[in-house]
Scaffold this active site. Sequence first.
Site, PDB file in Angstrom:
ATOM      1  N   SER A 145       0.853  -1.190   0.000  1.00 36.89           N
ATOM      2  CA  SER A 145       0.000   0.000   0.000  1.00 36.89           C
ATOM      3  C   SER A 145       0.886   1.235   0.000  1.00 36.89           C
ATOM      4  CB  SER A 145      -0.905   0.007   1.240  1.00 36.89           C
ATOM      5  OG  SER A 145      -1.538   1.273   1.402  1.00 36.89           O
ATOM      6  N   TYR A 191      -1.564  -0.969  10.516  1.00 36.15           N
ATOM      7  CA  TYR A 191      -1.661  -1.191   9.072  1.00 36.15           C
ATOM      8  C   TYR A 191      -0.364  -0.769   8.382  1.00 36.15           C
ATOM      9  CZ  TYR A 191      -3.636  -1.099   4.344  1.00 36.15           C
ATOM     10  OH  TYR A 191      -3.887  -1.318   3.009  1.00 36.15           O
TER      11      TYR A 191
END
Length: 266
Positions: free
Chosen positions: A153, A166
Site C-alpha cells: 500500500s 496497518y
Amino acid sequence: MTSPPAITEHDARPLRGRVVLITGGAQGIGRGIAQAVLGAGGSVLIGDLDVVAGRACLDEWRVGRRAAFGRLDVSREASVQRWIAAARRRFGRIDGLVNNAGIAEPHSGKLTDLALADWNRYLASNLTGAFLCSRHALPDLTLAHGGIVNIASTRALQSEPDTEAYAASKGGLLALTHAMAISAGPDVRVNAILPGWIATDGWRKPGARHAPQLSRLDHAQHPVGRVGTPEDIGALVVYLLGASSGFITGQHFVVDGGMSVKMQYV
C-alpha cells in the site's frame, strides 16, 4: 559482423499456460488481479475466507478448469498448506503467487488504545500470511522459475493518524519483498505493488456489488484525473509475472495516479 537486434513481437497473452495463485482473490483488487491473469491466458487458484464470493467468481467467469477456488485463512499455516497442496493436485505446477489477502481497514484507533491482540491481528493477516504462502509455494516456484508479487500500500510510505498497525504491516511487506528477492533469486523474482485509492465497489460478491459513489473532486485530485480500478493493479501484476519483466526483482511500484508525488498544501 554482429547482426542488429531483431524486433520482438508483443505477446498478447503473456501468461499462457502459467498457473497463478492469488490470496484474497474473490473480491476487490484480488478479483481484478485474477481476471487480468485469466485475460492474459493464465490459470488461477483464488483463496479467500468468503466462500460465497469465491464460488460467485467461478460461476461468473465460466472459464472451466482454468479457474479454481479454495477457502483460505492466510494467518493459519495449516490452511495455507492445504491451499498450496490443492493447487498442486489441480494444476500440477505453480508459476506465480500474488500475496494480496489482508485487513483492508487502515484505521485501528489511537496508538495508546491499540490492544496487542489487534496489533498482532494486522501483522498476522497482512505480513505473516505473505510469509507463509511464499514459504510453502517457493519450492514449486523455484522449479517453474516463477515470480511473487506482494500487494502492499502507499501507506507503507506515507500515513494518516491512527494507522500504525496497518502501516507497519505494509512497510514490513516491502522489506520482506527485497529480502526474498535476494534469497530466492535468480530462480524466483519478487516484487511489490503499492496501490493508492482503488475503487472496488463494483468488484464485490453479487449481493454487495454497486457502482462506486465518487465525486468529481475525488477524481480531479489525482494527477491522472481519476480514481484507480482493480484493472490498474491487475495489468501490472501480469507484467511482473511475465517474461517481459525478467530483469526486475526486489522492487516496489507505486500505483496511485500520481498522488504520492503531488504537493498537498492547502
